[in-house]
Design a protein around this motif. Structure first.
Motif, mmCIF file in Angstrom:
data_model
loop_
_atom_site.group_PDB
_atom_site.id
_atom_site.type_symbol
_atom_site.label_atom_id
_atom_site.label_comp_id
_atom_site.label_asym_id
_atom_site.label_seq_id
_atom_site.Cartn_x
_atom_site.Cartn_y
_atom_site.Cartn_z
ATOM 1 N N CYS A 121 -2.372 -55.496 -44.617
ATOM 2 C CA CYS A 121 -1.324 -56.326 -45.210
ATOM 3 C C CYS A 121 -0.935 -55.723 -46.560
ATOM 4 N N LEU A 151 -4.034 -68.174 -48.513
ATOM 5 C CA LEU A 151 -3.874 -66.941 -47.735
ATOM 6 C C LEU A 151 -4.874 -65.887 -48.180
ATOM 7 N N GLN A 159 -8.291 -66.671 -46.897
ATOM 8 C CA GLN A 159 -8.397 -66.330 -45.482
ATOM 9 C C GLN A 159 -8.554 -64.830 -45.283
ATOM 10 N N LEU A 160 -7.906 -64.049 -46.121
ATOM 11 C CA LEU A 160 -8.011 -62.596 -46.010
ATOM 12 C C LEU A 160 -9.446 -62.114 -46.182
ATOM 13 N N ALA A 203 -10.717 -62.282 -42.745
ATOM 14 C CA ALA A 203 -9.846 -61.800 -41.669
ATOM 15 C C ALA A 203 -10.375 -60.480 -41.113
ATOM 16 N N ASP A 247 0.846 -67.772 -39.847
ATOM 17 C CA ASP A 247 -0.061 -67.928 -38.706
ATOM 18 C C ASP A 247 -0.681 -66.577 -38.387
ATOM 19 N N TRP A 248 -1.966 -66.409 -38.686
ATOM 20 C CA TRP A 248 -2.637 -65.132 -38.484
ATOM 21 C C TRP A 248 -2.638 -64.702 -37.024
ATOM 22 N N TRP A 251 -0.101 -62.348 -35.535
ATOM 23 C CA TRP A 251 -0.154 -60.927 -35.881
ATOM 24 C C TRP A 251 -1.443 -60.261 -35.398
ATOM 25 N N VAL A 310 -4.712 -61.205 -35.711
ATOM 26 C CA VAL A 310 -5.854 -61.200 -36.631
ATOM 27 C C VAL A 310 -6.849 -62.277 -36.223
ATOM 28 N N PHE A 318 -11.007 -64.017 -37.165
ATOM 29 C CA PHE A 318 -11.751 -64.434 -38.347
ATOM 30 C C PHE A 318 -13.250 -64.340 -38.110
ATOM 31 N N LYS A 348 -10.015 -70.256 -40.732
ATOM 32 C CA LYS A 348 -8.671 -69.957 -40.255
ATOM 33 C C LYS A 348 -7.671 -70.959 -40.791
#
Length: 285
Positions: free
Chosen positions: A18, A106, A109-110, A113, A271-272, A275, A277, A279, A285
């Motif tokens: 990202c 976000l 969450q990364l 991820a 919304d992961w 794309w 991704v 967790f 999530k």
């Protein structure tokens, strides 16, 4: 740097990295720009700045944005005088920037991820047209937020590796960010390709830069910008509004409706799963 050749996939491939713009996407600095600009315009009996002009300034390097603005504003002062007034207001307002909606969540969450196939952490980088002095003004009080980006993966607009005149909507800054990411990977991890990157942008020139780099894009425009481009959203998402055609030629990467880009109102809507991704801890999530 030249545009990448985009491989046509039946559907966009899962992402492995990202890359984030900053102004107007992660922090509310675009609002500070507008406030300062309108104060100067009002001082000379002009303004406020309309969205059709502001849209052309967003995401571009400072010099390019200044040229566009001054040509429109026709202020009774020199460019140097305008810059001095602008810098005074930036010094006043930029230290008060704040994260925009959804950013902190976000980033949390990364941290958990993972790429869908290999299970590796999703790589990240920052790619902003802001030069170092303005970057520091905008972010020094937000370092806990920006600490997610390793220093070598913070690509700024005055990076000497970006050729003169090759700021957004040219793809160079995003390709440089990807190069920085790949330099950071363990030798056992295959280099990440442009089509495996997801660019986050609020500005139309920035979306075009991401698409010209052969990357997938999430566009999060301010409400005024979204209204300006109502009915043309698919052109924006394909990077085909013509913002860079005079410098770069037509954007030959991708096509309207190819599924490589999406629009949303804020990062709260991200919304992961869309794309590819996963967790490490599904509760995050």
């Amino acid at each position: 740097m030249k545009n990448q050749i985009l491989t046509v996939y039946p559907s966009p491939p899962p992402i492995r990295a990202c890359i984030f713009d900053m102004d107007g996407l992660l922090i509310d600095s675009e609002d500070k720009y507008t406030r300062g600009t309108n104060e100067i315009l009002a001082k000379y009996g002009k303004g406020p700045i309309p969205w059709d002009v502001k849209a052309k300034l967003q995401g571009r390097p400072g010099t390019a944005a200044m040229d566009i603005f001054l040509k429109w504003a026709q202020l009774p002062i020199t460019a140097e005088e305008y810059t001095a007034e602008q810098n005074d207001l930036h010094t006043k307002y930029f230290p008060t920037t704040a994260p925009l909606a959804g950013v902190e969540t976000l980033f949390q969450q990364l941290s958990v991820a993972r790429t869908a196939q290999e299970g590796h952490p999703v790589a990240i980088a920052l790619a902003t047209s802001s030069h170092l002095p303005k970057f520091r003004l905008k972010t020094s009080h937000l370092e806990p937020l920006f600490s997610i980006f390793p220093p070598e993966q913070r690509i700024l607009g005055d990076d000497p590796r970006i050729p003169s005149g090759r700021g957004k909507p040219a793809p160079d800054i995003y390709l440089l960010a990807l190069s920085a990411i790949n330099d950071s990977l363990h030798a056992s991890i295959p280099p990440i390709q442009p089509h495996e990157c997801l660019v986050f942008e609020d500005a139309v020139p920035g979306v075009e830069a991401g698409r010209r780099a052969g990357m997938q894009v999430v566009w999060v425009p301010a409400s005024g910008l979204a209204e300006l481009y109502q009915g043309r959203e698919h052109e924006v998402l394909a990077g085909k509004t013509g913002e860079g055609d005079d410098l770069l030629g037509p954007n030959e990467l991708g096509s309207v409706g190819d599924g490589w880009a999406a629009q949303m109102n804020s990062l709260e809507e991200f919304d992961w799963a869309r794309w590819g991704v996963e967790f490490a801890n599904r509760e995050n999530k």
